[in-house]
Motif scaffolding. Sequence first.
Motif, PDB file in Angstrom:
ATOM      1  N   LEU B  13      40.116  27.628  38.671  1.00 25.91           N
ATOM      2  CA  LEU B  13      39.944  26.697  37.560  1.00 25.91           C
ATOM      3  C   LEU B  13      41.057  25.655  37.576  1.00 25.91           C
ATOM      4  CD1 LEU B  13      38.048  26.540  34.953  1.00 25.91           C
ATOM      5  CD2 LEU B  13      40.013  27.467  33.737  1.00 25.91           C
ATOM      6  N   VAL B  14      42.292  26.103  37.779  1.00 34.90           N
ATOM      7  CA  VAL B  14      43.418  25.169  37.827  1.00 34.90           C
ATOM      8  C   VAL B  14      43.273  24.243  39.041  1.00 34.90           C
ATOM      9  CG1 VAL B  14      45.922  24.939  37.752  1.00 34.90           C
ATOM     10  CG2 VAL B  14      44.837  26.922  36.734  1.00 34.90           C
ATOM     11  N   THR B  15      42.795  24.800  40.152  1.00 39.03           N
ATOM     12  CA  THR B  15      42.533  23.968  41.329  1.00 39.03           C
ATOM     13  C   THR B  15      41.527  22.870  40.988  1.00 39.03           C
ATOM     14  OG1 THR B  15      42.892  25.899  42.732  1.00 39.03           O
ATOM     15  CG2 THR B  15      41.782  24.012  43.749  1.00 39.03           C
ATOM     16  N   GLY B  16      40.510  23.253  40.220  1.00 36.75           N
ATOM     17  CA  GLY B  16      39.497  22.291  39.788  1.00 36.75           C
ATOM     18  C   GLY B  16      40.091  21.198  38.929  1.00 36.75           C
ATOM     19  N   VAL B  17      41.010  21.564  38.051  1.00 33.59           N
ATOM     20  CA  VAL B  17      41.656  20.570  37.194  1.00 33.59           C
ATOM     21  C   VAL B  17      42.468  19.595  38.051  1.00 33.59           C
ATOM     22  CG1 VAL B  17      43.368  20.235  35.368  1.00 33.59           C
ATOM     23  CG2 VAL B  17      41.690  22.063  35.170  1.00 33.59           C
ATOM     24  N   ALA B  18      43.159  20.134  39.070  1.00 28.08           N
ATOM     25  CA  ALA B  18      43.953  19.275  39.950  1.00 28.08           C
ATOM     26  C   ALA B  18      43.064  18.310  40.727  1.00 28.08           C
ATOM     27  CB  ALA B  18      44.776  20.134  40.913  1.00 28.08           C
ATOM     28  N   LEU B  19      41.923  18.833  41.201  1.00 31.21           N
ATOM     29  CA  LEU B  19      40.965  17.980  41.909  1.00 31.21           C
ATOM     30  C   LEU B  19      40.404  16.937  40.946  1.00 31.21           C
ATOM     31  CD1 LEU B  19      39.304  17.569  44.519  1.00 31.21           C
ATOM     32  CD2 LEU B  19      37.643  19.201  43.591  1.00 31.21           C
ATOM     33  N   GLY B 253      35.671  18.088  38.631  1.00 29.69           N
ATOM     34  CA  GLY B 253      36.656  18.813  39.441  1.00 29.69           C
ATOM     35  C   GLY B 253      36.440  20.309  39.373  1.00 29.69           C
ATOM     36  N   ILE B 254      36.235  20.816  38.162  1.00 28.71           N
ATOM     37  CA  ILE B 254      36.068  22.253  37.979  1.00 28.71           C
ATOM     38  C   ILE B 254      34.754  22.732  38.608  1.00 28.71           C
ATOM     39  CG2 ILE B 254      35.679  24.041  36.222  1.00 28.71           C
ATOM     40  CD1 ILE B 254      37.707  22.403  34.469  1.00 28.71           C
ATOM     41  N   VAL B 255      33.689  21.945  38.426  1.00 30.91           N
ATOM     42  CA  VAL B 255      32.398  22.336  39.014  1.00 30.91           C
ATOM     43  C   VAL B 255      32.503  22.408  40.540  1.00 30.91           C
ATOM     44  CG1 VAL B 255      30.038  21.520  39.455  1.00 30.91           C
ATOM     45  CG2 VAL B 255      30.921  21.570  37.122  1.00 30.91           C
ATOM     46  N   VAL B 256      33.141  21.398  41.155  1.00 26.60           N
ATOM     47  CA  VAL B 256      33.284  21.403  42.609  1.00 26.60           C
ATOM     48  C   VAL B 256      34.093  22.615  43.057  1.00 26.60           C
ATOM     49  CG1 VAL B 256      34.344  20.218  44.578  1.00 26.60           C
ATOM     50  CG2 VAL B 256      33.047  18.912  42.879  1.00 26.60           C
ATOM     51  N   SER B 257      35.184  22.870  42.358  1.00 25.90           N
ATOM     52  CA  SER B 257      36.062  23.947  42.811  1.00 25.90           C
ATOM     53  C   SER B 257      35.410  25.317  42.609  1.00 25.90           C
ATOM     54  CB  SER B 257      37.416  23.797  42.114  1.00 25.90           C
ATOM     55  OG  SER B 257      37.743  24.910  41.368  1.00 25.90           O
ATOM     56  N   MET B 258      34.674  25.487  41.527  1.00 24.70           N
ATOM     57  CA  MET B 258      33.980  26.756  41.299  1.00 24.70           C
ATOM     58  C   MET B 258      32.837  26.947  42.301  1.00 24.70           C
ATOM     59  SD  MET B 258      35.346  28.598  39.107  1.00 24.70           S
ATOM     60  CE  MET B 258      36.679  28.450  37.941  1.00 24.70           C
ATOM     61  N   PHE B 272      26.235  16.155  42.133  1.00 18.67           N
ATOM     62  CA  PHE B 272      25.019  15.367  41.896  1.00 18.67           C
ATOM     63  C   PHE B 272      24.035  16.158  41.040  1.00 18.67           C
ATOM     64  CE2 PHE B 272      26.962  13.596  45.693  1.00 18.67           C
ATOM     65  CZ  PHE B 272      27.041  12.261  45.326  1.00 18.67           C
ATOM     66  N   ILE B 273      24.035  17.491  41.245  1.00 19.31           N
ATOM     67  CA  ILE B 273      23.201  18.340  40.377  1.00 19.31           C
ATOM     68  C   ILE B 273      23.709  18.240  38.940  1.00 19.31           C
ATOM     69  CG2 ILE B 273      22.484  20.725  39.903  1.00 19.31           C
ATOM     70  CD1 ILE B 273      22.737  21.224  42.954  1.00 19.31           C
ATOM     71  N   LEU B 274      25.050  18.289  38.795  1.00 19.83           N
ATOM     72  CA  LEU B 274      25.640  18.163  37.453  1.00 19.83           C
ATOM     73  C   LEU B 274      25.223  16.844  36.814  1.00 19.83           C
ATOM     74  CD1 LEU B 274      27.789  19.145  35.302  1.00 19.83           C
ATOM     75  CD2 LEU B 274      29.407  17.701  36.526  1.00 19.83           C
ATOM     76  N   MET B 275      25.295  15.763  37.624  1.00 16.76           N
ATOM     77  CA  MET B 275      24.930  14.444  37.093  1.00 16.76           C
ATOM     78  C   MET B 275      23.469  14.438  36.637  1.00 16.76           C
ATOM     79  SD  MET B 275      25.160  10.674  38.826  1.00 16.76           S
ATOM     80  CE  MET B 275      23.988  10.896  40.137  1.00 16.76           C
ATOM     81  N   ALA B 276      22.590  15.001  37.468  1.00 18.69           N
ATOM     82  CA  ALA B 276      21.167  15.022  37.116  1.00 18.69           C
ATOM     83  C   ALA B 276      20.952  15.782  35.815  1.00 18.69           C
ATOM     84  CB  ALA B 276      20.364  15.653  38.255  1.00 18.69           C
ATOM     85  N   LEU B 277      21.648  16.930  35.680  1.00 17.10           N
ATOM     86  CA  LEU B 277      21.479  17.738  34.465  1.00 17.10           C
ATOM     87  C   LEU B 277      21.962  16.977  33.229  1.00 17.10           C
ATOM     88  CD1 LEU B 277      22.542  21.311  35.703  1.00 17.10           C
ATOM     89  CD2 LEU B 277      20.235  20.461  35.173  1.00 17.10           C
ATOM     90  N   VAL B 278      23.146  16.361  33.350  1.00 19.09           N
ATOM     91  CA  VAL B 278      23.693  15.632  32.200  1.00 19.09           C
ATOM     92  C   VAL B 278      22.770  14.480  31.812  1.00 19.09           C
ATOM     93  CG1 VAL B 278      25.565  14.125  31.433  1.00 19.09           C
ATOM     94  CG2 VAL B 278      26.095  16.272  32.572  1.00 19.09           C
ATOM     95  N   LEU B 279      22.275  13.766  32.821  1.00 17.71           N
ATOM     96  CA  LEU B 279      21.441  12.598  32.517  1.00 17.71           C
ATOM     97  C   LEU B 279      20.086  12.993  31.929  1.00 17.71           C
ATOM     98  CD1 LEU B 279      22.182  10.107  35.410  1.00 17.71           C
ATOM     99  CD2 LEU B 279      23.182  10.260  33.141  1.00 17.71           C
TER     100      LEU B 279
END
Lengths: 234, 294
Positions: B13-19, B253-258, B272-279
């Motif tokens: 999770l912290v790695t995701g925040v850094a990313l 960042g968190i989604v990519v890292s997880m 891109f899946i996240l973007m599709a879901l949000v939109l």
Amino acid sequence: MLTIDNLSAWYRHSHILQGVSIEVKRGEIVTLIGRNGAGKTTTLKTIMGLVAKSTGAISFDGHSILGRPAHERFHLGLAYVPEDRRIVPGLTVEENLRLGIIASASRANETQMIERIAETFPRLKQRLPQQGSTLSGGEQQMLAIARAMMAEPKMILLDEPSEGIMPILVEEMFAQFRTMKAQGTTILLVEQNVELALSLSDRVYVMDQGVIVHQDSAAALIANPEIQERYCSV
Amino acid sequence: MSGIGLELLALQLVTGVALGAIYVLLALGLSLIFGLLNVVNFAHGAFFMVGAYVGVFLFGLTGNFWVSLVLTPLGVGAIGLAVERVLLRPLYGRGIDYPLLLTFGLSYVFIETIRILFGLTGMRFPTPPELRGAVNIGIGFFPLYRLFLIGITAVIVFALWYFIERTRYGLIIRAGARDPEIVRVLGIDVSKIWLLVFGIGTGIAGLSGVLAAPLQGITPEMGVPVLAEAFVVTVVGGMGSLAGAVIAGLLVGIVVSMTSLFAPEMAKVSIFILMALVLLVRPRGLLGRAGALG
């Protein structure tokens, strides 16, 4: 104070103003009346520098201003309150007021000016921290005028300030205009409420289809219902 | 999945925040520029890349990472100022596609220029000695440099928030984003604000380029995938929304890292899946409002 000579203005390809000449002397209230579409709003916008294409001459306080950008005209002491008020969404009443003086040389007096304006416009005083967009139409109009007065302009252009506002507020507002005049502000007013405007003004210009068709003292026009009937009745 | 413990999850999770920190910085610049200038800056990834090269050049010249960290955003921001003043300004009022095409072409000019100056192959950007190693953050050891990345992003976000919400210039910027005409009527030369905002946005892109360099090394093409990801972040957060850029940057960042923990092959696709879901749920993005800073 303001001399407009043979002013023409265009929106895209339509020739809206076709040779308008108007003179406003220092300390006067002059009203511009006429039907919708006569070119009144365009006249004010052109004076302020918001119309892309215009020819002729505009002299303000000894400066030739045609072709100068709007922000420079502000710094010469010209203020403009548009018809749609343009209270900036997302900003509080106080922030809208601060915006009125933010570019001015008298910026250091911001706090005193806000206090002074709040005294003059008591309706705004209690609402300073509120979002400007939550005010009623009449209060937004007051705010728009107050914002324009923050930098203490020499002359203010007011576009239909009474439009869509409760009569009681309109009277309050017109009383403000008298005070502004008494304090030395020159006013050019565009107004549909002809009767009220005439009661306040020194002189009147009547506009029709992009030209000035009549000019007179307010007192003389009050006694001339025929002109009012011909150019102002809807 | 049995081997994955709570601590590993927390570290990831912290790695995701850094990313996400890099995404946040890029998306802030993109959103700021779009919110005020209505310019979709396709050169943003190129400014990021130029930042990395200017950074490595200054690092090599001075031997001091901190000097490079301060000077790079100023240098890249100065390039941004010149681009706005000379190239973009004549295009205002002609529709959104003109600046879009201009910045798109400009990104290739930047890439070619860097190839000519620094060569086709990439370079390494060593992690500065004082930021090497790992520290125990309670849940395990975490690379010091990534912590630094989170910290400096927090500082930039706070500084930008303070500038926009608490200063005179910020008030002008907020008003200018909503209603440039009334701002002109109130005596402000809006073209100066647009210049300033483009300079700030590209300066931050340059800064994120130096910051990202030690993580991935630098190549002339490094900005290309980053631009696509930064656009995803601004779209998820809402075009023009600064708070949205911060939230969406961290989220991405968190989604990519997880995803790279559980299904590494899906990591690139996940945003891109996240973007599709949000939109699907919010077409304007999380905090989107058309053409305004929020």
